[in-house]
Design a protein around this motif. Structure first.
Motif, mmCIF file in Angstrom:
data_model
loop_
_atom_site.group_PDB
_atom_site.id
_atom_site.type_symbol
_atom_site.label_atom_id
_atom_site.label_comp_id
_atom_site.label_asym_id
_atom_site.label_seq_id
_atom_site.Cartn_x
_atom_site.Cartn_y
_atom_site.Cartn_z
ATOM 1 N N ARG A 50 0.853 -1.195 0.000
ATOM 2 C CA ARG A 50 0.000 0.000 0.000
ATOM 3 C C ARG A 50 0.882 1.236 0.000
ATOM 4 N NH1 ARG A 50 -4.803 1.574 -0.024
ATOM 5 N NH2 ARG A 50 -5.367 3.611 0.783
ATOM 6 N N ASN A 51 0.544 2.190 -0.870
ATOM 7 C CA ASN A 51 1.303 3.422 -0.998
ATOM 8 C C ASN A 51 0.347 4.588 -0.794
ATOM 9 O OD1 ASN A 51 2.388 5.801 -2.495
ATOM 10 N ND2 ASN A 51 4.071 4.405 -2.937
ATOM 11 N N GLU A 52 0.744 5.558 0.054
ATOM 12 C CA GLU A 52 -0.195 6.633 0.383
ATOM 13 C C GLU A 52 -0.580 7.484 -0.830
ATOM 14 O OE1 GLU A 52 1.971 10.380 2.069
ATOM 15 O OE2 GLU A 52 2.723 8.655 3.166
ATOM 16 N N ALA A 53 0.314 7.581 -1.812
ATOM 17 C CA ALA A 53 -0.007 8.398 -2.984
ATOM 18 C C ALA A 53 -0.765 7.606 -4.041
ATOM 19 C CB ALA A 53 1.276 8.953 -3.595
ATOM 20 N N LEU A 54 -0.444 6.312 -4.169
ATOM 21 C CA LEU A 54 -0.975 5.533 -5.289
ATOM 22 C C LEU A 54 -1.974 4.464 -4.869
ATOM 23 C CD1 LEU A 54 2.468 5.159 -7.050
ATOM 24 C CD2 LEU A 54 0.638 6.683 -7.730
ATOM 25 N N GLY A 55 -2.195 4.312 -3.561
ATOM 26 C CA GLY A 55 -3.177 3.339 -3.100
ATOM 27 C C GLY A 55 -2.621 1.932 -3.043
ATOM 28 N N GLN A 56 -3.511 0.951 -3.228
ATOM 29 C CA GLN A 56 -3.140 -0.464 -3.136
ATOM 30 C C GLN A 56 -2.513 -0.926 -4.445
ATOM 31 O OE1 GLN A 56 -3.926 -1.802 -0.114
ATOM 32 N NE2 GLN A 56 -2.831 -3.695 -0.522
ATOM 33 N N GLY A 57 -1.434 -1.720 -4.347
ATOM 34 C CA GLY A 57 -0.792 -2.239 -5.554
ATOM 35 C C GLY A 57 0.143 -3.377 -5.190
ATOM 36 N N PHE A 58 1.218 -3.542 -5.978
ATOM 37 C CA PHE A 58 2.129 -4.672 -5.782
ATOM 38 C C PHE A 58 3.579 -4.217 -5.832
ATOM 39 C CE2 PHE A 58 -1.808 -6.343 -7.423
ATOM 40 C CZ PHE A 58 -2.021 -7.461 -6.636
ATOM 41 N N ARG A 59 4.391 -4.816 -4.944
ATOM 42 C CA ARG A 59 5.837 -4.610 -4.980
ATOM 43 C C ARG A 59 6.423 -5.802 -5.717
ATOM 44 N NH1 ARG A 59 8.766 -0.243 -4.761
ATOM 45 N NH2 ARG A 59 10.945 -0.720 -4.488
ATOM 46 N N CYS A 60 7.131 -5.565 -6.824
ATOM 47 C CA CYS A 60 7.603 -6.664 -7.672
ATOM 48 C C CYS A 60 9.127 -6.684 -7.762
ATOM 49 C CB CYS A 60 7.036 -6.535 -9.083
ATOM 50 S SG CYS A 60 5.242 -6.454 -9.108
ATOM 51 N N GLY A 61 9.688 -7.890 -7.807
ATOM 52 C CA GLY A 61 11.129 -8.073 -8.001
ATOM 53 C C GLY A 61 11.388 -8.611 -9.399
ATOM 54 N N PHE A 62 12.328 -7.981 -10.126
ATOM 55 C CA PHE A 62 12.619 -8.353 -11.524
ATOM 56 C C PHE A 62 14.099 -8.697 -11.680
ATOM 57 C CE2 PHE A 62 9.319 -5.109 -11.383
ATOM 58 C CZ PHE A 62 8.298 -5.698 -12.093
ATOM 59 N N LEU A 63 14.427 -9.363 -12.806
ATOM 60 C CA LEU A 63 15.817 -9.729 -13.092
ATOM 61 C C LEU A 63 16.610 -8.554 -13.640
ATOM 62 C CD1 LEU A 63 15.077 -13.140 -14.759
ATOM 63 C CD2 LEU A 63 16.028 -12.776 -12.501
ATOM 64 N N GLY A 64 15.922 -7.559 -14.178
ATOM 65 C CA GLY A 64 16.593 -6.395 -14.767
ATOM 66 C C GLY A 64 15.550 -5.492 -15.399
ATOM 67 N N MET A 65 15.991 -4.419 -16.028
ATOM 68 C CA MET A 65 15.051 -3.433 -16.566
ATOM 69 C C MET A 65 14.258 -3.975 -17.761
ATOM 70 S SD MET A 65 15.042 -0.899 -14.607
ATOM 71 C CE MET A 65 14.184 0.362 -15.539
ATOM 72 N N LEU A 66 14.881 -4.840 -18.585
ATOM 73 C CA LEU A 66 14.133 -5.410 -19.724
ATOM 74 C C LEU A 66 13.018 -6.317 -19.213
ATOM 75 C CD1 LEU A 66 13.845 -5.750 -22.835
ATOM 76 C CD2 LEU A 66 15.260 -7.781 -22.633
ATOM 77 N N HIS A 67 13.317 -7.080 -18.158
ATOM 78 C CA HIS A 67 12.311 -7.958 -17.551
ATOM 79 C C HIS A 67 11.134 -7.116 -17.047
ATOM 80 C CE1 HIS A 67 11.357 -11.271 -14.371
ATOM 81 N NE2 HIS A 67 10.646 -11.433 -15.466
#
Length: 591
Positions: free
Chosen positions: A326-343
């Protein structure tokens, strides 16, 4: 049984892997001419559009009296884990090099992986029909790395088909046939897995010992789960059900499981009856994310649809890590982990295309290890998790070891770029008169965000890099907090190195001043590290002419009205909360 040869194609991005696979499918008659199309093994729409391979793809071919199993692998540095998975399942590799571009960084990275696995390497020079092809020079480059003689290097054009038959012959002649031991219990290595609506979890496997048939009771040694095989078969390149899979073969097992995490990549499948007697094959760990970012729906109503979309993506991508946030500016969402910027870019595009979602993606960050004064260690992936400076004993960040190839004439621009990104030069080698190999050490946070794109710009597209993760080292990083009207805005906070905090703070507050709507009162916008303000801008108040209706009369009347307005603005400023639009939040992180 006829001999089985298992091999993969490894190369730098855009050196012609998928095109060579297309020609092999044509020559072996695996796919009829009327069904043939370019990049046949790249089944995702995004792969075909970008002209790159994202997911590894196996296929079984017949050549003369032999069976050839090919795994087509991705070439981009972000998907190196896909390559390492396919190398576990094969005995040999075709090292494909573009005759016009020569050996690139990712070529070397994948070659070293293959040599570590003890695979037979077949060097192949592609695109010899191009006007820019320099066959003698690139041949020398390959010989310098691999040794051997120039006669060992096959010269082909995957586009026209010239020389491709010789490659198929070389696979059968140079690569050792897969061993097919008899009388041993089943041991099969999972090198990929995903979810199918009709068959449940489908595991792509290499059978090392024993055999498996449909309806056999199977067990997964790593996850300790059991089920019944719904179907077994091979790839042609679509699924081709068969009676059984035997030792040496590459194929698929429809497991009937409902969750991909139960059929973990690198796990060993055996028959439930021989579970106690069988040792697991040496697998490989699930890749750890290197970049973290928040993904939020622009409209709060889309949260349920985004959650469903994320669930579907996780089913087919073991490397994607997702947790709700949860983010106060953007509301409910997801924190995601990626292998890199292309991913990250590919996941974002798939969410927008396949699920028609309008998204907000926050600034990417990396993981830090933070020790508090009591000596307790915490992993921090978001600025919101970063503790107060008075509670921090020390912070560590991950470093990366980078191998970089560039033409000599761009050396100055590359040195300048790497200095900006805090890179330490470890080694410099001249491969020939025109090309230089550089080895650097730099913080992962500097590498993952946009170094790859900046390198391509600095070297006119000729530079390339590959990297592997290095040690954790002490970091002098701080949390840069943004305050709007003296209220901290957590969603705009970022973790930066101390010496860059002031410059970045100035850039952020200057940008915010332009994008936040003006208020009825003056709004101070500040960037602070701990209790110290490092940058400030003041957004002037909207001015309403309250004296417009006063005609003539004593000047004290005007002063009284203006004084009343001034007090009203001061009162507003004390309790006034400034709403920050989503667009302003995004604008801050765009360079």
């Amino acid at each position: 049984m006829s001999n089985i040869y298992n091999f993969c194609i490894i190369a730098h991005i855009d050196h012609g892997k998928s095109t060579l696979a297309d020609r092999m499918l044509e020559l072996t008659g695996t796919v009829e001419a009327r069904q043939m199309k370019e990049q046949l093994l790249d089944s995702m729409e995004l792969e075909r559009e970008k002209g790159i391979t994202i997911k590894l793809q196996p296929v079984r071919m017949k050549w003369q009296d032999d069976v050839l199993n090919l795994i087509d692998t991705p070439g981009h540095v972000d998907f190196q884990y896909e390559v390492s998975r396919s190398l576990q399942a094969v005995e040999g590799a075709i090292l494909l090099v573009d005759a016009s571009q020569g050996v690139q960084a990712q070529t070397l990275a994948n070659l070293y992986l293959a040599v570590e696995q003890g695979l037979e390497i077949i060097p192949v020079l592609n695109k010899i029909d191009l006007p820019a092809a320099d066959v003698p020079k690139v041949t020398e480059e390959i010989l310098k790395i691999l040794g051997g003689s120039a006669d060992d290097i096959l010269k082909i054009s995957a586009k026209t088909g010239e020389g491709v038959e010789a490659v198929l012959d070389a696979v059968a002649q140079r690569i050792a046939p897969a061993q097919q031991p008899e009388g041993k219990p089943l041991r099969a290595l999972i090198f990929d897995s995903f979810y199918d609506d009709y068959k449940g979890v489908v595991a792509y496997v290499r059978v090392f010992e024993g055999s498996i048939k449909a309806r056999d009771e199977i067990a997964f040694l790593g996850t300790n789960v059991s089920d019944r095989a719904v179907e077994v078969g091979t790839f042609a390149p679509s699924w081709q059900p068969s009676k059984q899979l035997q030792a040496g073969e590459i194929g698929y097992i429809a497991t009937g499981l409902k969750e991909v995490r139960n059929a973990r990549v690198g796990d060993t499948i055996t028959l439930a009856s021989s579970k106690a007697k069988v040792e697991a094959l040496s697998g490989f760990s699930i890749p750890q994310p290197k970049v973290y970012a928040g993904i939020f729906p622009r409209q709060g109503d889309d949260l349920a649809q985004l959650r469903e979309a994320m669930d579907q993506l996780i089913l087919n991508d073991a490397s994607l890590q997702v947790t709700e946030e949860r983010n106060e500016a953007l509301g409910q969402g997801f924190r995601c982990g990626f292998l890199g910027m292309l991913h990250l870019e590919i996941i974002q595009e798939r969410l927008q295309r396949e699920f028609n979602l309008d998204l907000v993606v926050t600034a990417p960050s990396v993981a830090y290890k933070v020790w508090n004064m009591r000596g307790e260690e915490n992993e921090v992936t978001t600025p919101a998790q970063f503790p107060d400076p008075t509670h921090i004993d020390r912070v560590e960040e991950r470093y990366a070891n980078i191998t970089l190839l560039t033409p000599s004439k761009y050396l100055g621009a590359v040195f300048e770029l790497m200095k900006e990104h805090e890179g330490d030069l470890l080694k410099q080698d001249h491969l020939d008169a025109d090309r230089v190999q550089l080895e650097y050490r730099m913080p992962l946070r500097e590498l993952v965000v946009d170094l790859y794109d900046q390198l391509k710009s600095a070297t006119s597209g000729y530079g390339s890099l590959s990297y592997e993760l290095g040690q954790w080292q002490r970091a002098d990083v701080v949390k840069l907090t943004v305050l709007v009207n003296h209220h901290p805005v957590e969603a705009l906070s970022i973790i930066v190195t101390r010496h860059k905090a002031e410059a970045l703070g100035k850039r952020i507050v200057h940008k915010l001043k332009d994008v936040i709507p003006r208020q009825q009162f003056a709004v101070p916008i500040q960037a602070a590290v701990g209790g110290t303000v490092v940058a400030r801008e003041t957004m002037s108040a909207l001015r309403k002419d309250v004296t417009a209706g006063l005609y003539g009369g004593d000047v004290t009347r005007k002063r009284k009205v203006l004084e009343k307005q001034k007090k009203g603005k001061q009162k507003l400023a004390k309790g006034g909360k400034v709403e920050i639009p989503t667009d302003a939040y995004l604008a801050v992180f765009k360079k």
